[in-house]
Design an enzyme around this catalytic site. Structure first.
Site, short mmCIF file in Angstrom:
data_model
loop_
_atom_site.label_atom_id
_atom_site.label_comp_id
_atom_site.label_asym_id
_atom_site.label_seq_id
_atom_site.Cartn_x
_atom_site.Cartn_y
_atom_site.Cartn_z
N GLY A 188 0.83 -1.20 0.00
CA GLY A 188 0.00 0.00 0.00
C GLY A 188 0.86 1.25 0.00
N HIS A 223 2.79 3.25 21.25
CA HIS A 223 2.52 4.15 20.12
C HIS A 223 1.05 4.56 20.13
CE1 HIS A 223 2.93 5.95 16.21
NE2 HIS A 223 2.07 5.13 15.67
P1 A3D Z 1 -2.55 0.82 2.99
O1 A3D Z 1 -2.12 1.80 1.95
O2 A3D Z 1 -4.00 0.54 3.13
O3 A3D Z 1 -1.75 -0.55 2.71
C1 A3D Z 1 -2.02 -1.72 3.39
C2 A3D Z 1 -1.90 -2.84 2.39
O4 A3D Z 1 -2.08 -4.08 3.08
C3 A3D Z 1 -2.94 -2.80 1.27
O5 A3D Z 1 -2.30 -2.79 0.00
C4 A3D Z 1 -3.75 -4.09 1.46
O6 A3D Z 1 -4.17 -4.69 0.26
C5 A3D Z 1 -2.73 -4.96 2.19
N1 A3D Z 1 -3.34 -6.07 2.91
C6 A3D Z 1 -4.50 -6.12 3.59
N2 A3D Z 1 -4.71 -7.34 4.12
C7 A3D Z 1 -3.62 -8.08 3.76
C8 A3D Z 1 -3.23 -9.42 4.02
N3 A3D Z 1 -4.01 -10.25 4.71
N4 A3D Z 1 -2.04 -9.84 3.52
C9 A3D Z 1 -1.25 -9.01 2.80
N5 A3D Z 1 -1.57 -7.72 2.53
C10 A3D Z 1 -2.75 -7.28 3.01
O7 A3D Z 1 -2.01 1.26 4.44
P2 A3D Z 1 -0.64 2.00 4.81
O8 A3D Z 1 0.47 1.45 3.99
O9 A3D Z 1 -0.87 3.47 4.80
O10 A3D Z 1 -0.51 1.58 6.35
C11 A3D Z 1 -0.23 0.24 6.68
C12 A3D Z 1 -0.35 0.02 8.18
O11 A3D Z 1 0.64 0.80 8.85
C13 A3D Z 1 -1.69 0.42 8.81
O12 A3D Z 1 -2.08 -0.56 9.78
C14 A3D Z 1 -1.37 1.74 9.49
O13 A3D Z 1 -2.23 1.99 10.60
C15 A3D Z 1 0.04 1.48 9.95
N6 A3D Z 1 0.82 2.67 10.30
C16 A3D Z 1 1.62 2.59 11.39
C17 A3D Z 1 2.40 3.67 11.75
C18 A3D Z 1 3.28 3.58 12.96
O14 A3D Z 1 3.96 4.51 13.29
C19 A3D Z 1 3.31 2.36 13.75
C20 A3D Z 1 2.36 4.85 11.00
C21 A3D Z 1 1.53 4.90 9.88
C22 A3D Z 1 0.76 3.80 9.53
#
Ligand code: A3D
Length: 321
Positions: free
Chosen positions: A12, A176
């Site tokens: 993502g 966090h």
């Molecule tokens: P996003 O762009 O939605 O990407 C997540 C990806 O995961 C998508 O492409 C989905 O298709 C894929 N996905 C969903 N289910 C599965 C699965 N079962 N197996 C494999 N892939 C799957 O989100 P993002 O990239 O913006 O964020 C990802 C995560 O990071 C989220 O949970 C956010 O809350 C987290 N996050 C954490 C922080 C920290 O500081 C800890 C900061 C920002 C985001």
């Protein structure tokens, strides 16, 4: 020397940015995995087509099969869902716990020797689930949050002090969540402690307090602006700093969610603490002294993490204690 292999689970917003940074820094060859067909393949092809312009050599491959992560040296996990405005990180537990179990099984089978960095929220609970599901030693599984939270703190302080971000060092402890603990006493400008800078008239206590508050709510500020997801550039940079420290055995002292076995009076939980990251993974945890007010804030943050882990144990009792 063969190139390192870096598997990015989740293609993502953060996953794509991780792949770009990995290429620009020539950290290794990349496998980008996602359950959505086409997305990891399309992003990998687009990124590798940038390589002649940027001048980096890396193989990039998109996949929907865990078998392709086989033998990865580093795995960075962003699979799952991010929050939307009005949601807290904790609202993601139910969905992302199941995702961590699937991802953990893939790592267990194909990349048991990797250093694993979890980014999926709610971070401190999801890294706990991921370590159990993957079955790797706790020092080889860490959560990324502290590098990001302290980078936000450092940026706000540098802006306020009117100096380079390079000369501001800051320290955030605990989970966090919005009750994370930015430690003013251990933050400094070129070695000069922040409380001294207040006394020297470089800033005021009220401004420092406002910066601490903004840091705690830093993730929510971006979610509120973007409306469709959460921060991704700075989270990706943060995880890459951790991966680089491991791959190049730099032994950087980075705040991250590490598994505690009695440090800070906590046993069996992942909590944000400063840790030395080198070729063996989390090689040492720095245990600083806390005064009573810092200890109080830290305890509150630990309670939130404990509560989230307990709800994971209720949903998935097979994960164990
Ligand atoms: P996003 O762009 O939605 O990407 C997540 C990806 O995961 C998508 O492409 C989905 O298709 C894929 N996905 C969903 N289910 C599965 C699965 N079962 N197996 C494999 N892939 C799957 O989100 P993002 O990239 O913006 O964020 C990802 C995560 O990071 C989220 O949970 C956010 O809350 C987290 N996050 C954490 C922080 C920290 O500081 C800890 C900061 C920002 C985001």
């Amino acid at each position: 020397m063969a190139r390192n292999k870096i598997a990015l689970l989740g293609a993502g917003q953060i996953g794509g940015t991780l792949a770009l940074l990995t290429g620009l820094k020539e950290l290794g060859d990349i496998v980008l995995f996602d359950i959505v067909e086409g997305t990891p393949q399309g992003k990998a092809l687009d990124l590798v087509e940038a390589s002649p312009i940027e001048g980096f050599d890396a193989k990039m491959r998109g996949t929907n099969s865990y078998a392709d992560i086989e033998g990865a040296d580093v795995v960075i996990v962003t699979a799952g869902v991010p929050r939307k405005p009005g949601m807290s990180r904790d609202d993601l537990v139910g969905t992302n716990l199941k995702v961590m179990e699937q991802v953990g099984a893939g790592i267990r089978k194909y990349a048991p020797d990797a250093f694993v960095i979890c980014i999926t929220n709610p971070l401190d609970a999801m890294v706990w689930v991921l370590q159990k599901a993957a079955g790797l030693p706790p020092e080889k599984v860490v959560g990324m949050a502290g590098v990001l939270d302290s980078a936000r703190f450092r940026y706000f302080l540098a802006e306020e002090l009117g100096v380079s971000v390079k000369d501001v060092s800051a320290f955030v402890l605990g989970g966090h969540g919005d009750d994370m603990v930015p430690l003013v006493r251990y933050s400094s400008m070129a070695g000069i402690p922040l409380p001294d800078l207040v006394r020297m008239g470089w800033t005021t206590q009220a401004k420092v307090d406002a910066i601490v508050d903004r840091t705690r709510k830093g993730g929510g500020e971006i979610v509120g602006l973007l409306k469709t997801g959460s921060a991704f550039y700075a989270p990706a940079s943060s995880a890459i700093a951790m991966a680089e420290s491991y791959l190049r055995d730099k032994k950087r002292v980075l705040p991250c969610a590490a598994f505690l076995t009695g440090q800070y009076g906590v046993d069996g939980l992942y909590v944000g603490v400063p840790a030395v990251i080198g070729a063996a993974g989390v090689e040492r945890i720095v245990e600083v002294e806390l005064n009573s007010s810092e200890r109080g804030m830290f305890e509150k943050s630990i309670q939130s993490v404990r509560g989230l882990v307990e709800s994971c144990q209720q949903i998935a009792p097979h994960l164990g204690a």
